[in-house]
Design an enzyme around this catalytic site. Structure first.
Site, short mmCIF file in Angstrom:
data_model
loop_
_atom_site.label_atom_id
_atom_site.label_comp_id
_atom_site.label_asym_id
_atom_site.label_seq_id
_atom_site.Cartn_x
_atom_site.Cartn_y
_atom_site.Cartn_z
N ASP A 213 82.94 17.17 42.17
CA ASP A 213 84.32 17.36 42.21
C ASP A 213 84.52 18.62 41.97
OD1 ASP A 213 87.05 16.53 41.64
OD2 ASP A 213 86.79 17.21 39.65
N SER A 214 85.87 19.07 42.19
CA SER A 214 86.32 20.60 42.01
C SER A 214 86.01 20.90 40.57
CB SER A 214 87.92 20.98 42.30
OG SER A 214 88.62 20.17 41.46
N TYR B 105 90.90 22.85 44.43
CA TYR B 105 90.91 22.16 45.79
C TYR B 105 92.19 22.13 46.60
CZ TYR B 105 85.54 21.81 45.78
OH TYR B 105 84.52 22.02 45.78
N GLY B 106 93.24 21.38 45.79
CA GLY B 106 94.61 20.68 46.10
C GLY B 106 95.24 21.85 47.02
N CYS C 25 86.27 13.25 44.06
CA CYS C 25 87.50 14.10 44.46
C CYS C 25 88.03 13.75 45.72
CB CYS C 25 87.08 15.56 44.77
SG CYS C 25 88.21 16.71 45.23
N THR D 36 90.89 14.94 47.10
CA THR D 36 91.20 16.07 48.03
C THR D 36 89.97 16.26 49.08
OG1 THR D 36 92.27 17.10 46.24
CG2 THR D 36 92.00 18.42 48.28
N GLU E 136 92.71 21.36 33.56
CA GLU E 136 91.65 22.32 33.41
C GLU E 136 91.61 23.38 32.21
OE1 GLU E 136 88.53 22.81 35.73
OE2 GLU E 136 89.17 20.94 36.48
N CYS F 175 94.23 11.69 42.17
CA CYS F 175 93.48 12.70 41.85
C CYS F 175 92.63 12.45 40.76
CB CYS F 175 94.39 13.90 41.40
SG CYS F 175 93.67 15.39 40.96
N HIS G 164 91.53 14.08 38.45
CA HIS G 164 91.85 14.70 36.93
C HIS G 164 93.18 13.99 36.40
CE1 HIS G 164 89.72 18.47 38.83
NE2 HIS G 164 90.11 18.99 37.57
N1 DGL Z 1 90.03 16.11 41.12
C1 DGL Z 1 90.43 16.44 42.61
C2 DGL Z 1 90.95 15.34 43.26
O1 DGL Z 1 90.77 14.30 43.02
C3 DGL Z 1 90.65 17.87 42.93
C4 DGL Z 1 91.84 18.51 42.28
C5 DGL Z 1 91.86 20.03 42.64
O2 DGL Z 1 90.81 20.88 42.74
O3 DGL Z 1 92.85 20.50 43.11
O4 DGL Z 1 91.81 15.60 44.04
#
Ligand code: DGL
Length: 275
Positions: A13-14, A45-46, A77, A79, A160, A192, A194
């Protein structure tokens, strides 16, 4: 070379988000070893262009297979899965599982009024991956499903920073979730990895009549099925303790400390990636 079944599952994941999926996989598959990479040096990453995220995903997944001998990859992840899953499935020699289809299937099974919502990063929502996944999942249940999708920029940064409650994140949730509240949905997918860490805030803003769904458990079930289908599941050896290894491309001390709070006791130390 190790027998296929004894190789670890690789996951990335990011940052910390994929630990929600790691938790579900560890709980469902306690015999399996796991290698997790959080690409915290390059998160979030978003907001990044799809071509950058695709490049990161290929680099991470390739490293998990080449450097860690992973027998199966979980793209934990949304994204990255939204923009790179097909390419990873075509280019890697091992099965690759994403979080989008398992989440979509769990979501359509949860709705009673056939009106659902997905929230995710700007990258995930603008990729339209959930439109495709929900259309596919609604065919499986033979019911038309109406989808409202909304990007929630800023949510990942709150996680985060370990700011998973309080006025600031609640106010942002009230603003970003307003279109979802107006859409009369009865189920909302946290698209997501997170976002499960914000589920208290999100549930409070949405109200008790909306079911909050996350993709972690359904993804773990798909991982289990893929291990069985490919005959690479590790069987139980009573005296053996499974290995769970965590890597970060950013600050490894911070990753271990906050990661342990999110994941639990399996995360003791984090090591540097690339090795
Ligand atoms: N946890 C990630 C997702 O499911 C990425 C979030 C990010 O880095 O913006 O999209």
């Amino acid at each position: 070379m190790k027998a296929s079944y004894s190789r670890p599952i690789g996951m990335f994941d990011s940052g910390f988000g994929g630990l929600t999926v790691a938790r579900a996989v560890i709980d469902l598959l306690p015999n399996e070893d796991l290698v997790y990479i959080g690409d915290t040096a390059r998160y979030p990453y978003g907001p990044k262009p799809a071509s950058d995220v695709r490049g990161f995903a290929i680099e991470l997944a390739t490293s998990l297979v080449r450097d860690f001998d992973a027998k199966l990859i979980v793209v934990a992840c949304n994204t990255a899965a939204s923009v790179a899953l097909d390419e990873l499935q075509q280019s890697l020699s091992v099965p690759v599982i994403g979080v989008v289809d398992p989440g979509a299937r769990a979501l359509v099974r949860a709705t009673k009024n056939n009106r659902v919502a997905v929230i995710g990063t700007v990258g995930t929502i603008s990729s339209l991956a959930y439109e495709t996944a929900i259309a596919r999942a609604s065919l499986e249940i033979s019911r038309p499903i109406s989808l409202t999708a909304a990007a929630c920029p800023g949510f990942v940064e709150f996680v985060e920073r370990n700011e998973t409650s309080g006025d600031a994140v609640t106010q942002l949730a009230e603003k970003l979730l307003a279109p979802i509240r107006d859409a009369d949905v009865d189920a909302l997918l946290l698209g997501c990895t997170h976002y499960p860490y914000l589920s208290d805030v999100i549930a409070r803003v949405m109200g008790a009549e909306v079911k909050i769904i996350n993709s972690a458990d359904s993804t773990a079930t798909v991982v289990h099925e893929a291990l069985l289908q490919n005959e690479i599941a590790r069987s139980s050896e009573p005296s053996r303790i499974s290995a769970h290894d965590f890597y970060s491309s950013g600050d490894i001390e911070h990753f271990a400390k906050l990661g342990q709070r999110f994941l639990g006791p399996e995360l003791v130390v984090a090591r540097r990636w690339p090795k």
